[in-house]
Design an enzyme around this catalytic site. Sequence first.
Site, PDB file in Angstrom:
ATOM      1  N   LEU A 130       0.816  -1.214   0.000  1.00  0.00           N
ATOM      2  CA  LEU A 130       0.000   0.000   0.000  1.00  0.00           C
ATOM      3  C   LEU A 130       0.851   1.267   0.000  1.00  0.00           C
ATOM      4  O   LEU A 130       0.313   2.375  -0.050  1.00  0.00           O
ATOM      5  CB  LEU A 130      -0.963  -0.005   1.192  1.00  0.00           C
ATOM      6  CG  LEU A 130      -1.933  -1.197   1.235  1.00  0.00           C
ATOM      7  CD1 LEU A 130      -2.936  -1.025   2.369  1.00  0.00           C
ATOM      8  CD2 LEU A 130      -2.657  -1.386  -0.091  1.00  0.00           C
ATOM      9  N   ASP A 171      -0.017  -9.786  -4.247  1.00  0.00           N
ATOM     10  CA  ASP A 171       1.254  -9.057  -4.359  1.00  0.00           C
ATOM     11  C   ASP A 171       1.034  -7.740  -5.112  1.00  0.00           C
ATOM     12  O   ASP A 171       1.866  -7.316  -5.920  1.00  0.00           O
ATOM     13  CB  ASP A 171       2.331  -9.901  -5.037  1.00  0.00           C
ATOM     14  CG  ASP A 171       3.736  -9.337  -4.807  1.00  0.00           C
ATOM     15  OD1 ASP A 171       3.883  -8.363  -4.050  1.00  0.00           O
ATOM     16  OD2 ASP A 171       4.689  -9.880  -5.410  1.00  0.00           O
TER      17      ASP A 171
END
Length: 453
Positions: free
Chosen positions: A83, A327
Amino acid sequence: MNPHHTASGVPTVSATTGSVPPTGSVLIRAVRPYGEGDPIDVLVVDGVITEIGSTVTAFEGSEVIDGKGGVLLPGFVDLHTHLREPGREDTETIRSGSAAAALGGYTAVFAMANTSPVADNSTVTDNVWRSGREVGLVDVYPVGAVTVGLAGKQLAEMGMMAAGAAGVRMFSDDGKCVDDPLLMRRALEYATGLGVLVAQHAEEPRLTIGAVANEGPTASRLGLAGWPRAAEESIVIRDALLARDAGARIHICHASTEGTVELLRWAKDQGIAITAEVTPHHLLLDDSRLETYDPVNKVNPPLREVRDKEALRQALAEGIVDCVATDHAPHAAQEKCCEFAQAKPGMLGLQTALPIIVETLVKPGLLDWRGVARVMSERPAQIVELTDQGRPIEVGEPANLAVVDPDTSWVVHGPDLASLSANTPFETMTMPATVTATVLRGVVTARDGQVTR
């Protein structure tokens, strides 16, 4: 009256009784749990499923979702996302990544530690957790670093991160391998005492110096430095043995080779507590995509050969590979629009994960919708011991749910995705299946392609 009980033991009353409306209720009409049977209705009250049936009546003021005969699944859990916050908010933030996750049907995501600063202490992990709570679109769980600064030299403060507000339950130096075997053994022993999980980025770094593509005929023909399978497989077997001797659990990130599948099979047959994930892109794509030298296809570990993706599909269906993890790795345009060897590895994945599983496993008959729930929700939740995620679609269970239209297709366009970045290898691909709504503890977080808060 016919009261049902919430997970906390507080009674709620069926909507059909005409009692006082609760503080929050959602009625999901005409859905098929796990894609089975005729469409039914599901009523959610105060974050808990309270009624399932063919003629459920909503409270006045309830939010109503028309499932249109689609599939209802437990909300998805992603053990592996990036993130980018703190440090690279130009490429992704907790808010934008949470939006992408909610639109993809996710109700919980785990954010990897390779941020800037690195999430190797409770100050960073607690801030990530609090930010996720403030956004409120998905449950954001920070992953703590195994080693200080991801440098592979000294164990990070795992105990303090586990005891902090975030209650960190998974640790990984993902992006880098904990290649020192003694340090990895100590991490496994420490993690066992804390009741947490270590997830390994399996890559022997001395075998991948300068490598950018799978070692094989394609890389040789294109003049790209080869990345041997042994770099991954040698760490997988080493860590399986370390986990065996330490009586510990080990999780393998982004398994990518046929050999890794066989090593996982062997380790599980020995009773070793090993689990593994596979990414959607390793299930769909192979290294023939590199023919154009487009860096959007550069990823770590690299795209492998057809035989590898076929082995991974079968292993996921059999349970040798436990779950799907995206991922999800956003990158700025300049980090991908450059020479292949210099480009950053990684690709977006949160909004395209479910359609790829449908394409690679449901359509060929390797998984049914219950199987999808297993690999995208139930197993990942079990691996990290989330007790409120990946739960059955039953009365009294937490309402973390995804509504899916299995018959509607859509075309991927990177700039239209919720991420701040657009590095998707699936640009212009037609994707089967659409997530039409996501519900987090009874709150609708995404609906009809838009986040709701």
